[in-house]
Enzyme design. Structure first.
Site, PDB file in Angstrom:
ATOM      1  N   CYS A   6      23.344 -22.227  -6.868  1.00  0.00           N
ATOM      2  CA  CYS A   6      24.343 -22.676  -5.899  1.00  0.00           C
ATOM      3  C   CYS A   6      24.576 -24.178  -6.010  1.00  0.00           C
ATOM      4  O   CYS A   6      23.885 -24.868  -6.761  1.00  0.00           O
ATOM      5  CB  CYS A   6      23.881 -22.340  -4.490  1.00  0.00           C
ATOM      6  SG  CYS A   6      22.289 -23.084  -4.142  1.00  0.00           S
ATOM      7  N   CYS A  45      21.741 -26.606  -5.560  1.00  0.00           N
ATOM      8  CA  CYS A  45      20.845 -26.804  -6.699  1.00  0.00           C
ATOM      9  C   CYS A  45      21.225 -28.081  -7.452  1.00  0.00           C
ATOM     10  O   CYS A  45      20.381 -28.805  -7.951  1.00  0.00           O
ATOM     11  CB  CYS A  45      20.930 -25.633  -7.688  1.00  0.00           C
ATOM     12  SG  CYS A  45      20.626 -24.041  -6.964  1.00  0.00           S
ATOM     13  N   ASP A 103       2.465  15.197  -6.415  1.00  0.00           N
ATOM     14  CA  ASP A 103       2.249  14.924  -5.008  1.00  0.00           C
ATOM     15  C   ASP A 103       3.385  15.636  -4.271  1.00  0.00           C
ATOM     16  O   ASP A 103       4.498  15.680  -4.778  1.00  0.00           O
ATOM     17  CB  ASP A 103       2.307  13.413  -4.774  1.00  0.00           C
ATOM     18  CG  ASP A 103       2.016  13.059  -3.341  1.00  0.00           C
ATOM     19  OD1 ASP A 103       1.098  13.666  -2.778  1.00  0.00           O
ATOM     20  OD2 ASP A 103       2.718  12.205  -2.784  1.00  0.00           O
ATOM     21  N   ASP A 121       5.052   8.987  -5.699  1.00  0.00           N
ATOM     22  CA  ASP A 121       6.070   7.987  -5.387  1.00  0.00           C
ATOM     23  C   ASP A 121       5.643   6.582  -5.825  1.00  0.00           C
ATOM     24  O   ASP A 121       6.406   5.638  -5.737  1.00  0.00           O
ATOM     25  CB  ASP A 121       6.441   8.011  -3.899  1.00  0.00           C
ATOM     26  CG  ASP A 121       5.242   7.729  -2.996  1.00  0.00           C
ATOM     27  OD1 ASP A 121       4.199   7.283  -3.521  1.00  0.00           O
ATOM     28  OD2 ASP A 121       5.334   7.953  -1.784  1.00  0.00           O
ATOM     29  N   ASP A 143       0.212   6.701  -3.750  1.00  0.00           N
ATOM     30  CA  ASP A 143      -0.748   7.343  -4.635  1.00  0.00           C
ATOM     31  C   ASP A 143      -1.042   6.528  -5.891  1.00  0.00           C
ATOM     32  O   ASP A 143      -1.317   7.073  -6.949  1.00  0.00           O
ATOM     33  CB  ASP A 143      -0.251   8.745  -4.994  1.00  0.00           C
ATOM     34  CG  ASP A 143       1.244   8.777  -5.165  1.00  0.00           C
ATOM     35  OD1 ASP A 143       1.789   7.723  -5.519  1.00  0.00           O
ATOM     36  OD2 ASP A 143       1.848   9.837  -4.944  1.00  0.00           O
TER      37      ASP A 143
END
Lengths: 119, 765
Positions: free
Chosen positions: B14, B17, B430, B652, B656
């Protein structure tokens, strides 16, 4: 056996011994690196063996000066990096190795080799 | 001395910056002027070169969070493409000239053709003249590569070609310059300029085709990079302005019109549309999205117009993560490559020794024309050897395989994962969020002991509101909808709570989660604190609550695949709430595909056996691991591995992770924009169960390609090098002409690359 054949045999055997010594018995010189290092890619990698510190970021700058297609890619398999090296252009690879050991890298076809020793 | 330097800066987004960077650069002692351009992402600094170094400029930039590319020339893709095209054009010219000149020499020297050739072409001096530019102009690259390699005491393909053709050329030149001497030692003065020139031409031709084919192996990554949108239409101060994608910041509102590409990731805040996400997920059907739904950069808006708020830009976007993941996978090495790596590091020196040995044996034991045979066979050995095919066999297939996976929404972490996946013979799924949608809804409410349905929901929801379990959300949602038409203050409170997703329903004290079992807490009802438990059978057993009377009701619901929770107060069992999760449409087909491949499928869940069995039966899974607490999943994976099975775990990737990491191959069904799931070896972005089978098919096909490539590359060298040495000559009189050796050599590496490219055409889904 005629003298010419004896000479050819002797020269041939010496040639084979020379090839063995020249290519397969070379000693690698390790260059200790901190921060950054330029590796010139021309008929191989110079310096060929570098040692870098574990856990610290080192910039490895590959500069390919050899137009041979063999060298247009560099593969650091242990670090999952495959980079194309455009001719005469600096390509920076930043490494922050987390484990020590010797990691061999090569060109895209596995013909030329270099080594990174992490200490 | 005053110096001016311009360099690129990475990480700018931007206008602020610019100010930050200019300020930081100007603070460096010796810097006179610093200007930063946002559009070109470049800084121009005027400074005193006696005081300022590149390192100082670089650290001034990095201190404020950016990266200066000082001394690194940034070339655009176009420039690189042009250079590549120039190289190929150059190579093509060399091929044409060397094959044309080589052809003329061959015409004037080859036994069968020589009679038809004009006399001047039969002249050795003319042949020398024609062969010299081929040797030293077209073949210059071989010499340069050989010399540079020798400086490093290494040898490669170029070394073999250089030595082989130079020997043929020098011998021929010697014969041409001193024919009498050659005759005097009993050898017919016959040059082999055709051999040297044609070999160079054919090997360059092979390289030309190989370079073209190799470009095809990295096509997938180029396609992905090409998906990136160039601009975005940002809504600022009520106005819509087009800005560069690099200038988009998080929180920007972006307007997307029909037929436009979505520039970055975000959430829709206004409007709705149908979006084609096939380029990212591989799913061909467009997805309908509305307010609150997530959109992914680089996907295509089809019909509607909408505004979305950006949540991820730059390297954080899903596309950038996918590109990074694929690039990393293509940079990794497969274990199967180790042997090829080992062989190729010794290959060329060994071939050089064999070539010398061939010369000596032919010279010593050859009959007539021993020197000629010794030279020709030595050249044939040097030319036939092809280390490139061995080097290309594995990586080209891995590149095509991982790229093809990405096109279908299958992201493979590294080559090793791709290699292991083909050995999988058991897959553990799962249940929640993998086989089912992970969006449970309340299906039944059963009240006992005089409590009405509404109060059961109230108590249960009050306990559940502090829990993150999806069932809690379902209960709150259901309770809120039950009370939708009620004017009761409690119902209204539940409605508000459901809307805000975190509302105080009733005061709960002593709230406690019993993992895998349920909840407990004290709820104030009519000014009195009453203890409630809400959970499964295990909780009831733990709390010594007798519920035998209700067992029939519970079992009936469980047999329908529903999860049943029991609400209990100090006075006894109050009722049941049954929650069901919908099975994904792709689950049955996905499991069937795996069963057809002979892979055992297993379902793992915290549900009780009856519920789990009902769902497993619906999907077609035969083996069920039920009532497994979350922290026991990893141990279950290890147990199956101990049976000697190669196990993949599909989950997922969030809840897990330990089980995914423990499995031989962890497969995560991607959720949201987090594609780079750490614990997973393979991430499926499209959540389609059929992709599990597709990933394994891809692995099998890639491995088959690699094996075929390696078999070809090794077999080629193992068989043809001895033939070139002349081992068949004593038995069958067969010798390999060096020109045919060069044809074989040129085609061997092309055939390996072409075989890898064939993977692109293979069907995986």
């Amino acid at each position: 056996m005629s003298p010419d054949k004896i000479v050819v045999t002797m020269v041939g055997l010496s040639g084979m011994a020379f090839v063995f010594w020249f290519f397969l018995m070379k000693k690698e010189k390790e260059v200790q690196v901190s921060g950054s290092v330029d590796i010139v890619v021309e008929g191989g990698y110079s310096p060929e063996v570098i040692s870098i510190a574990k856990g610290k970021t080192t910039k490895i700058n590959f500069i390919r000066k050899d137009p041979s297609g063999c060298l247009e890619e560099v593969v650091l398999g242990d670090f999952k990096i495959r980079k194309t090296l455009p001719l005469n252009q600096k390509v920076i690879i930043e490494l922050t190795p987390q484990r020590s050991g010797e990691f061999v890298y090569s060109c895209g076809m596995g013909m030329y080799h270099g080594k990174i020793v992490v200490k | 001395m005053e110096t001016k330097k311009t360099f690129s800066i990475k990480g700018m987004h931007c206008a602020s910056c610019v100010a930050v960077l200019e300020g930081s650069l100007k603070q460096v002692e010796g810097v006179v002027e610093a200007t930063v351009n946002l559009a070109t992402e470049k800084a121009t600094v005027v400074y005193d070169s006696t005081k300022v170094t590149d390192e100082k400029l670089s650290s001034a930039v990095s201190n404020v969070g950016y990266r200066a590319l000082i001394g690194e020339e940034i070339r655009t893709e176009d420039e690189e493409k042009k250079e590549k095209e120039r190289e190929l054009r150059d190579l093509r010219n060399k091929v044409f000239v060397s094959l044309f000149l080589g052809g003329l020499i061959l015409w004037g020297s080859f036994p069968g053709l020589i009679k038809t050739a004009p006399l001047f072409l039969q002249n050795f001096w003319v042949q020398l003249l024609l062969a010299t530019p081929v040797q030293f102009w077209a073949g210059f690259g071989f010499y340069r590569a050989t010399i540079s390699a020798l400086k490093h005491r290494t040898a490669n393909m170029d070394t073999l070609v250089t030595i082989g053709t130079t020997v043929a050329y020098i011998y021929s030149a010697f014969v041409t310059l001193l024919p009498q001497f050659v005759v005097s030692i009993g050898i017919e003065p016959m040059p082999y300029f055709d051999t040297a020139a044609i070999i160079i031409g054919l090997i360059l031709l092979g390289r030309y085709f190989e370079a073209k084919a190799k470009a095809g192996t990295s096509e997938a990554i180029k396609k992905l990079i090409g998906l990136q949108a160039k601009t975005a239409r940002v809504v600022r101060d009520g106005k819509e302005i087009d800005i560069l994608i690099s200038e988009v910041i998080i929180g920007d509102s972006i307007r997307v019109r029909p037929g436009e590409k979505i520039p970055v990731d975000g959430i829709i805040v206004e409007g709705e549309s149908s979006i084609d996400e096939s380029m990212i997920t591989g799913e061909s059907m467009p997805t309908d999205k509305t307010v609150g739904d997530m959109v992914v950069g680089a996907t295509m808006n089809k019909t509607g117009s909408f505004i979305f708020k950006t949540t991820k830009v730059g390297q954080e976007t899903m596309l950038a993560q996918i590109i990074k993941l694929v690039q990393e996978a293509q940079g990794s090495k497969a274990p199967i490559q180790r042997l090829a790596d080992l062989v190729s590091s010794y290959f060329v020196p060994v071939v050089l020794m064999l070539a010398i040995g061939t010369f000596v044996v032919w010279y010593d034991f050859g009959s007539t024309q021993a020197l000629t045979y010794a030279i020709l066979n030595m050249v044939a050995v040097l030319i036939i050897a092809c280390p490139c095919a061995m080097g290309l066999a594995t990586p080209t297939a891995i590149m095509v395989g991982t790229g093809k996976g990405a096109e279908h929404g299958i992201l493979i972490k590294d080559a090793e994962s791709l290699e292991t996946a083909h050995k999988i013979n058991t897959i553990i799924f799962d249940k929640t969020g993998t086989l089912t949608k992970g969006e449970p809804s309340v299906t039944n409410v059963v009240a006992f002991g005089g409590e009405d349905k509404d109060s059961i929901l109230h108590y249960a929801a009050a306990l559940e509101k502090s829990s993150e379990h999806p069932v809690a959300r379902a209960i709150v949602a259901f309770a809120a909808s039950l009370g939708k038409l009620s004017s009761h203050p409690l119902d209204k409170a539940i409605r508000d709570k459901a809307q805000a997703d975190n509302i105080e329903l009733l005061n709960v004290k002593g709230f406690n989660v019993i993992p895998g079992k349920g909840l407990e807490g004290e709820i104030e009802v009519d000014g009195n604190l009453k203890k409630y438990f809400f959970g499964n059978r295990a909780l009831m057993t733990e709390k010594h609550i007798v519920f035998d009377t209700y067992e029939a009701d519970i079992q009936k619901l469980e047999a329908e695949g529903k999860t049943v929770m029991i609400l209990v107060s100090e006075t006894g069992v109050l009722g049941l709430i049954a929650v069901a999760d919908t099975v994904k449409e792709s689950s049955k087909g996905g499991i069937e595909a795996l069963e057809r491949m002979g892979i055992e499928t297993v379902m793992i869940t915290g549900d009780n056996t009856r519920t789990a069995m009902a769902i497993a039966q619906e999907i077609g899974i035969k083996r069920v691991l039920a009532e497994v607490l979350p922290d026991q999943k990893e141990a279950e994976v290890r147990k199956i591995q101990a049976e000697g099975r190669v196990v993949a775990m599909v989950g997922d990737g969030i809840n897990d992770a330990p089980a995914l990491a423990a499995a031989d191959v962890g497969i995560a069904m991607g959720s949201g924009t987090d594609v780079a799931i750490e614990a997973a070896d393979i991430t499926l972005i499209n959540k389609d169960l059929k992709s599990v089978a597709a990933a394994i098919v891809l692995s099998k096909k890639t491995m088959r390609t690699i094996r075929l490539n390696l078999f070809w590359a090794f077999g080629y060298n193992i068989i043809l090098i001895p033939v070139a040495m002349g081992v068949l000559y004593p038995f069958f009189g067969i010798l390999l002409n060096p020109i045919f050796a060069s044809v074989a050599m040129a085609t061997s590496s092309i055939s390996v690359v072409a075989n890898s490219l064939l993977l692109k055409r293979k069907k995986i889904i």
